[in-house]
Design an enzyme around this catalytic site. Structure first.
Site, PDB file in Angstrom:
ATOM      1  N   LYS A 182       2.210   2.890   2.244  1.00  0.00           N
ATOM      2  CA  LYS A 182       1.927   3.910   3.258  1.00  0.00           C
ATOM      3  C   LYS A 182       2.375   3.356   4.604  1.00  0.00           C
ATOM      4  CE  LYS A 182      -3.107   3.223   4.059  1.00  0.00           C
ATOM      5  NZ  LYS A 182      -4.393   3.891   3.867  1.00  0.00           N
ATOM      6  N   LYS A 195       0.830  -1.215   0.000  1.00  0.00           N
ATOM      7  CA  LYS A 195       0.000   0.000   0.000  1.00  0.00           C
ATOM      8  C   LYS A 195       0.860   1.259   0.000  1.00  0.00           C
ATOM      9  CE  LYS A 195      -3.928  -0.250   2.432  1.00  0.00           C
ATOM     10  NZ  LYS A 195      -4.853  -0.507   3.574  1.00  0.00           N
TER      11      LYS A 195
HETATM   12  N1  C2G Z   1     -13.374   5.798   5.383  1.00  0.00           N
HETATM   13  C1  C2G Z   1     -14.586   6.492   5.400  1.00  0.00           C
HETATM   14  N2  C2G Z   1     -14.579   7.828   5.572  1.00  0.00           N
HETATM   15  C2  C2G Z   1     -13.418   8.507   5.742  1.00  0.00           C
HETATM   16  C3  C2G Z   1     -12.192   7.811   5.749  1.00  0.00           C
HETATM   17  C4  C2G Z   1     -12.193   6.446   5.570  1.00  0.00           C
HETATM   18  O1  C2G Z   1     -15.661   5.887   5.244  1.00  0.00           O
HETATM   19  N3  C2G Z   1     -13.467   9.859   5.911  1.00  0.00           N
HETATM   20  C5  C2G Z   1     -13.404   4.347   5.167  1.00  0.00           C
HETATM   21  C6  C2G Z   1     -12.636   3.935   3.919  1.00  0.00           C
HETATM   22  O2  C2G Z   1     -13.441   4.113   2.762  1.00  0.00           O
HETATM   23  C7  C2G Z   1     -12.353   2.455   4.212  1.00  0.00           C
HETATM   24  C8  C2G Z   1     -12.213   2.434   5.755  1.00  0.00           C
HETATM   25  O3  C2G Z   1     -12.771   3.681   6.229  1.00  0.00           O
HETATM   26  O4  C2G Z   1     -13.476   1.656   3.829  1.00  0.00           O
HETATM   27  C9  C2G Z   1     -10.776   2.311   6.203  1.00  0.00           C
HETATM   28  O5  C2G Z   1     -10.053   3.397   5.653  1.00  0.00           O
HETATM   29  P1  C2G Z   1      -8.471   3.190   5.357  1.00  0.00           P
HETATM   30  O6  C2G Z   1      -7.818   2.675   6.574  1.00  0.00           O
HETATM   31  O7  C2G Z   1      -7.985   4.415   4.677  1.00  0.00           O
HETATM   32  O8  C2G Z   1      -8.564   1.981   4.294  1.00  0.00           O
HETATM   33  P2  C2G Z   1      -7.687   1.808   2.978  1.00  0.00           P
HETATM   34  O9  C2G Z   1      -6.308   2.279   3.221  1.00  0.00           O
HETATM   35  O10 C2G Z   1      -8.479   2.359   1.871  1.00  0.00           O
HETATM   36  O11 C2G Z   1      -7.567   0.191   2.887  1.00  0.00           O
HETATM   37  O12 C2G Z   1      -7.890  -4.020   0.793  1.00  0.00           O
HETATM   38  C10 C2G Z   1      -8.549  -2.806   1.079  1.00  0.00           C
HETATM   39  C11 C2G Z   1      -7.632  -1.828   1.763  1.00  0.00           C
HETATM   40  O13 C2G Z   1      -6.999  -2.424   2.878  1.00  0.00           O
HETATM   41  C12 C2G Z   1      -8.428  -0.598   2.189  1.00  0.00           C
END
Ligand code: C2G
Length: 128
Positions: A47, A45
């Site tokens: 990050k 990822k």
């Molecule tokens: N999310 C949300 N609103 C935000 C920020 C995040 O609804 N303001 C949701 C994202 O859409 C995601 C979840 O919270 O469904 C987790 O966010 P992240 O940790 O940023 O997930 P991500 O890095 O997109 O990882 O295989 C899939 C990946 O692991 C998803």
């Protein structure tokens, strides 16, 4: 029992994450969070989470909507997870809309609206 799964890094947990987890849990009776490991974050990822996997897992396990936390180690584990954990519904925020439609033969796929105005990136930028 209707089993729901969602995936993410959930670093610097904020109300956007909580709203996602709350709505995901409302789609069933049991919510599994597949939490991105530190290695998966770094290698796939590109990050780096502020909190370690263990710390992020500890935090998620304290949330009333979360029933189980498992490691997300690879992009390709979702289909296996759905079968292994007998998942009925797969949930992600709508920034992922369409990306996981290939799972539709195995379970319901739901993309929920992201919560506007909050993100881990924004938190880090605002704190600088
Ligand atoms: N999310 C949300 N609103 C935000 C920020 C995040 O609804 N303001 C949701 C994202 O859409 C995601 C979840 O919270 O469904 C987790 O966010 P992240 O940790 O940023 O997930 P991500 O890095 O997109 O990882 O295989 C899939 C990946 O692991 C998803």
């Amino acid at each position: 029992m209707k089993r729901v799964i969602t995936y993410g890094t959930f670093d610097l947990l904020h109300y956007g994450h909580i709203r996602l987890l709350k709505r995901a849990k409302a789609l069933g009776d049991y919510l599994i969070v597949a939490l991105s490991t530190d290695e998966f974050n770094a290698l796939k990822k590109h990050k780096e989470a502020y909190n370690s996997y263990a710390e992020r897992k500890y935090i998620l396990e304290a949330i009333r909507y979360v029933d189980e936390v498992i490691p997300e180690k690879d992009w390709a584990q979702k289909q296996t997870d759905i079968q292994k954990y007998q998942i009925n519904t797969f949930v992600m925020g709508d920034d992922w809309t369409g990306q996981f439609d290939f799972l539709k033969p195995y379970c319901k796929v739901v993309y929920l609206p992201r919560t506007p105005g909050i993100s881990t990136t924004k938190i880090k930028a605002d704190l600088k």
